[in-house]
Every structure is written in C-alpha cells, then in structure tokens.
Design an enzyme around this catalytic site. Structure first.
Site, PDB file in Angstrom:
ATOM      1  CD  GLU A  40      58.578  23.551 -76.400  1.00  0.00           C
ATOM      2  OE1 GLU A  40      58.899  22.592 -77.134  1.00  0.00           O
ATOM      3  OE2 GLU A  40      57.470  23.649 -75.856  1.00  0.00           O
ATOM      4  CB  ALA A  48      60.468  17.397 -81.190  1.00  0.00           C
ATOM      5  CD  GLU A  50      56.647  23.489 -81.035  1.00  0.00           C
ATOM      6  OE1 GLU A  50      56.509  24.675 -81.417  1.00  0.00           O
ATOM      7  OE2 GLU A  50      57.570  23.118 -80.287  1.00  0.00           O
ATOM      8  N   GLY A  93      61.117  22.419 -80.018  1.00  0.00           N
ATOM      9  CA  GLY A  93      61.762  21.897 -78.812  1.00  0.00           C
ATOM     10  C   GLY A  93      63.105  22.557 -78.554  1.00  0.00           C
TER      11      GLY A  93
END
Ligand code: NAI
Length: 640
Positions: free
Chosen positions: A119, A70, A141, A116
């Site tokens: 993901e 992210a 994370e 991310g």
C-alpha cells in the site's frame, strides 16, 4: 537533514537532488510498518514539504525485503472500536498524503512487499520491481481476517483493474516482479545490478503512468456491480460469511466506498475486532512459533536420502528436490520408482512453471537402487512398509554407512520409535519426521522425539523441516502422535453417526458448515478405509469398529483408491447425494471427542502446550482456522 529524529529511516539527498528514504527498522530483520515507522515517514514528508526534492525514492535498507506489512503485533491491542478506526486512519491518511505530493515518487521494491508495504508502494507515483526470486508483491490481509485499509482497496484496482485486484485481495495471492510488470502493478522490472540507476531514471522521467484499458476503467467505475457480484459468488464457494467476513467486506468497501474503509466505520468495527480476525492473527503467531523451532540449530542439509519410493517416500523426495536439495531416492528396483518419478515431474512442472527450473529440480532427484547416496546424505529418511522387521533390517544396515552428524529419521505413523531404534549402535539418534499425505499440500510435519533422544538430532530435524519450507511441530513419541491421535476419535464419531442412520452426506455437511475443509466421511474415503481401520485399532482405545466401516472393508470398498467407499468415486471426485437438513448439535457431537483428545494429549505432554496443539491441529488437519484451533474454539464456547 540531520536534525530529524529518525530511528528507523534514513533520509539522504543525492547529487541529483533526489531524496532517498531508506527504511531499516531498528532491531528487526524485516521491515514492518509500526506506529513509530509510519510516524517517522510523516516527519520525512513534513521535511520534504519545506525542502522540496526533485524526487523521492523509497527503498529498504534490509536484505530481507522491502516491507513485510503492518506490524501485526499492534493488531492484538485493538480493544476498542476507536483504536481499530485509528489504526486504519493512520495508514490511509499518510499514504493519501504521500500520493498527493507534488514531486515525483518511486518505490524501489526488492524482496517481499506485502500488505501495508504494497500500500505504501502503491501510493508512490512509480513502482519499480527488482527481478529476483524473493520479490513478491501482494495484499494478504484477508488471511488475517482483515482488509487492506491503507489504500490497497482504492489503488490496486486502479493499477491492475478490479478483477485482478480483487483476485489478489480476496485470496492473498502474491505476484513476482515479472508478473507485476505484466499486470501493470509495477511500471518496470529490472535486474538488481541496475536497480538504482533505473530508479533514478524512472522517477525523473516525467513519464505518465500506463493508463488502465477503457474496459477496466468501466469495470472500476459504472460497471462495478458486475465485478462485485461475480466476486461475491466466487468467494461464497470458498468461505461462508459467518466464518470469514473479511472477503465480503473487501468487496463492499471497494464497490460502495471506493476503497475507503473509514467511510464505513460499521464495517471497520465489525471486521477488525471480529473473533475471526483475532483468531487468524493468533494463527499467524502460532505459525511463527512453529517456524522458530527450525532456528534452534544451525544444521543445514544439502543432500537427502529417502528409502521407499511409495506414496510417501516418493513425494517426500520430490518435495525436497523442489525445495533445492539434492535427493537420492532408493527402492527395491528402478521399476518401483517409476510412479514416484512421474508424480515428481508433474509436481515440478506445476509448481515451477519454468521448464528449465523444472528440469533442474528433476536432475536433483536421483534414483539410487543401491543406496549410494547414504554416505553423502545429511538427512536419511526411511519411508518403507510399516513393518518392524523390515525397518529393523534397513536401519541397522544404514547406520554404519551414514555420516556421524547426519539425521536418521523414520516416517512411521504407527510404530514405536523406542522399538525401531533397538537395532542401532546409537539409538538416541533416531527421530521421527512424520509427513502428511499429500506431502505437497500439507504444511505441517511432526518431529517425533522418543525418550532419551539426542536433542541435537531433534533440533536438526526441525531445522531441516524449515529448510524444506514446512512447519515443524515437536511431539513426544506416543500412538498417533498429535494429528492422527486427534483424528481417530473424530472419524470414529462420524462413522458412529452413520451407523445411527445419518447419511454420510449429512455428516460431511455438518462439519463443512462448521468450517472444516472436508467432511470426515470424505476424509476417510480419501485416506482409505483399510488405513482408517488399522488406525482405529491402534488409536480408538479398544472400541469396536463401526459397522459401516467393517461392512465396506469386507466388501473390498476401500474408498477413493478402489473407486468405492462411503461414496462412489469418479475422476477423483466423490458422488454425493443431497445432504438434507443437518440435525441440531451434530457438529458439536462430532468435534467434542476430538477436543477431548487434544486436551488429553496436552495433559500428557505429547505436545508442549495448548497453543502448539491448536497450531498442530490446524496445520495438520485443516481444522477451521477461523476458530483459532480446537482448544481456542472450546474456550470461546465456554465464554459465549
Ligand atoms: P507404500 O507401500 O506406498 O511404499 C513403501 C515403499 O517402500 C514401496 O515402494 C516398497 O517397494 C518400498 N520398500 C519396502 N521395503 C523396502 C526396502 N527394504 N528397501 C527399499 N524400499 C523398500 O507405503 P507408504 O504409504 O508410502 O508408507 C511408508 C511409510 O510412511 C510407512 O512407515 C507409513 O506408516 C508412513 N506414512 C504413511 C502415510 C500415508 O498416508 N500413506 C502418512 C504418513 C506416514
């Protein structure tokens, strides 16, 4: 497709009717999933809802990798609970949508695929990993104090089974392409030259996903409780929930909410805006700042010459060879290099696993009694005895044999660079490159600049430190630089506490409860009581040595290396009794002298600013990262 307004993605359809969504984030060298980037992916999915492709392949347009994660900068703007939840919802909903499309989807993963990014890849039906050294997949994370809320906690356990998934999510560990295939995270692993063809074939294959074995399905279903309680126990050994709440939250969200953080808004609010997450994000940016010091010069080293194959020189040489340099290692005789070469072999075997790679690292480390490597070296590091006369004789003889642009560095801990360089024709070229013990474990290296030093040499030294994958911290020449200077008053306070009748175990427990990786008394035993004594003389501002230290040094009890110090050591482990109750305020009284010394060093300009001081103390001593460093901890205490 041209009427789509895309800044960061390209959408192309090939002759076979396969849509390729290529992420190439504008203005950045690596891809990250900012609001703009995920917004455009939503537009792409809208478009493909209307013009359904035969299949969709998602890949990166960057050399640097697939997706780094992210956009961490956006984490610093979450000042209300609503913003925190909205951030989670953004990725969770988008990736659920991607996972539900009717056409087959594939993530072509080459290079890093983290957070991310993974993901996103997990939301595709297929994941094809490209086998090259830079390919790394993981959900780190937790290292930022948060959780993989964009579907990682749901989908990773479905792919690799809950134990392996929790291991990755709770430690932040990454896997390479081969391991990804072996664990079922990737459907296949292919070399770069066939990756596009393999991606096309796989995405159109109609092949079902490899199902999880029955036991894994049970563990990811009715037996979740068993896995969760095992994982909680593991985590408790390493992290206290009051310091690091995120790993506990990951287990809860997986077990009780099937990986859907939005079903547990209370946890989301608590974790995302926790002081720990804020501080760990800050630590991440500090680390980026340290890395950037390595970019101020285009200096590139290929050959390194290290003199002194002792504790430090031997390990520095091995580390450089591990990181790909050709290294010549010099000492007074071949015999003296034996232990260093043995440790090097063990390091290569442990870190590289592949015997061929370990072998070639070992081949890059060349014993060199006569110093034949000096004229070819880009960096020369002296790590001989801590003795001015010996170092003078050595560096004076080295200088005329070195290339003009090569870096001449000393690893000295306590001698003044200003005194050492007096024998050089070009004194301004000497810099300190100060490693910490054990070299392989410690991420920080202080790059020491004495007054009048050639800034190009300092920058080149920083670039070299980055090249060997350490974090350079520029410091000014001053006793103890930053790290040893702040440890000295802290260790002194710990030993004064022992003198006052508090047991070493209690002192250590106080600081472990505070969040240090190791108690100060055990640290003194590890460093050596003689070394602590010498450092104390230099750095304690004339204070008397603590009685508990004097007594032991006189009795030859030097700590771990002699088998007895404050503790009795067996098999490399200290024999500790029970710590008992820790007196209130003990940790604060031990950490205060350290904080005051950091303040002083910032005021004196030894380190450029408070943030760099915090970074140095975290990466150089392991100071509790969740606090954000000593000065951040001080500020937090003042506020609360
Ligand atoms: P050490 O005593 O383990 O090793 C020194 C080595 O240098 C010995 O193998 C010796 O044979 C060799 N040597 C001495 N004179 C030489 C010469 N003229 N030519 C070639 N080889 C020579 O010492 P250690 O602990 O590795 O320290 C080395 C340097 O690193 C010192 O300047 C020390 O301040 C610094 N340092 C030490 C740390 C530690 O934790 N031990 C941490 C950071 C820096």
């Amino acid at each position: 497709m041209s009427d789509l307004d895309l800044q960061h993605w390209r959408l192309e359809v090939d002759a076979e009717g396969i849509a390729w969504a290529i992420l190439d984030k504008r203005g950045e060298s690596a891809n990250s999933l900012s609001t703009a980037v995920t917004g455009e992916l939503a537009q792409i999915l809208d478009r493909l809802d209307v013009y359904t492709p035969k299949a969709l392949i998602i890949r990166s347009g960057k050399d640097a990798g697939f997706v780094a994660g992210a956009d961490i900068g956006e984490f610093t703007q979450l000042d209300t609970p609503e913003k925190g939840r909205a951030l989670v919802a953004r990725g969770w909903e988008l990736f659920n949508r991607l996972a539900a499309v009717k056409y087959p989807t594939l993530a072509l993963v080459r290079g890093h695929c983290l957070g991310g990014g993974l993901e996103l890849a997990l939301a595709c039906r297929y994941l094809l990993a490209v086998d090259e050294p830079s390919t790394k997949l993981g959900l780190p994370e937790v290292m930022l104090g948060i959780f993989p809320g964009w579907g990682g906690m749901l989908r990773l356990p479905q792919r690799v089974g809950p134990a392996a998934a929790l291991d990755m999510m709770l430690t932040g560990r990454t896997v390479d392409a081969k391991k990804a295939k072996k664990t079922g995270l990737a459907d296949d692993c292919v070399p770069p030259r066939v990756m596009e063809m393999a991606a096309r074939q796989l995405v159109l294959s109609g092949q079902p996903r490899r199902p999880l074995p029955v036991l894994q399905r049970l563990l990811n279903g009715p037996l979740k409780g068993v896995v969760a309680s095992g994982a909680r126990k593991q985590v408790a050994k390493k992290a206290r929930p009051e310091h690091y709440p995120a790993p506990y939250a990951i287990i809860d969200i997986w077990q009780k909410y099937n990986g859907n953080a939005l079903a547990a808004p209370e946890i989301v609010d608590r974790i995302i805006r926790s002081p720990t997450a804020r501080n760990l994000v800050r630590v991440f940016f500090m680390q980026e700042r340290l890395k950037a010091f390595g970019k101020e010069s285009d200096f590139k080293a290929q050959r390194v010459h290290v003199i002194g194959a002792g504790v430090m020189g031997g390990d520095i040489a091995a580390w450089c060879a591990l990181r790909g340099m050709t290294v010549t290692l010099q000492d007074q005789s071949l015999e003296r290099m034996g232990p260093a070469l043995k440790r090097a072999r063990q390091l290569f075997e442990r870190r590289l696993r592949d015997p061929l790679k370990a072998r070639s690292a070992f081949d890059r480390l060349i014993p060199d009694v006569h110093g034949d490597g000096v004229p070819h070296a880009d960096v020369v590091i002296e790590a001989i005895f801590e003795d001015v006369a010996a170092k003078h004789a050595l560096i004076a003889a080295l200088e005329p044999r070195m290339q003009a642009g090569a870096v001449l560095a000393t690893n000295t801990s306590s001698l003044r660079l200003e005194d050492l360089r007096t024998v050089l024709a070009r004194p301004e070229r000497l810099v300190g490159i100060h490693f910490f013990n054990p070299v392989a474990m410690m991420p920080l290296v202080e790059v020491v600049e004495a007054g009048g030093a050639d800034p190009r040499m300092v920058q080149a030294a920083c670039a070299f430190v980055r090249q060997i994958d350490k974090l350079p911290l520029p410091v000014k020449s001053a006793p103890g630089f930053l790290v040893n200077a702040v440890l000295a008053p802290y260790m002194l306070a710990a030993m004064r506490a022992v003198d006052s009748g508090i047991s070493p175990e209690t002192v250590d427990e106080a600081m472990i409860a505070f969040g240090m990786p190791m108690g100060p008394i055990e640290l003194i035993d590890t460093v050596g009581l003689d070394i602590a004594m010498a450092a104390g003389k230099q750095l304690a501002g004339g204070a008397d040595a603590p009685a508990c230290l004097l007594r032991r040094v006189e009795a030859g009890q030097l700590g771990k290396k002699s088998g007895q110090g404050f503790y009795a050591w067996t098999d490399g482990k200290p024999g500790k009794g029970s710590a008992g109750a820790v007196p209130a305020g003990l940790a604060d009284s031990l950490v205060r002298p350290l904080i005051e010394r950091v303040e002083q060093l910032v005021a004196d300009g030894v380190v450029a600013d408070a943030e760099l001081a915090d970074a140095g103390v975290i990466f150089g001593t392991g100071f509790a990262p969740f606090t954000g460093g000593p000065l951040s901890f001080r500020d937090f205490q003042v506020k609360t």
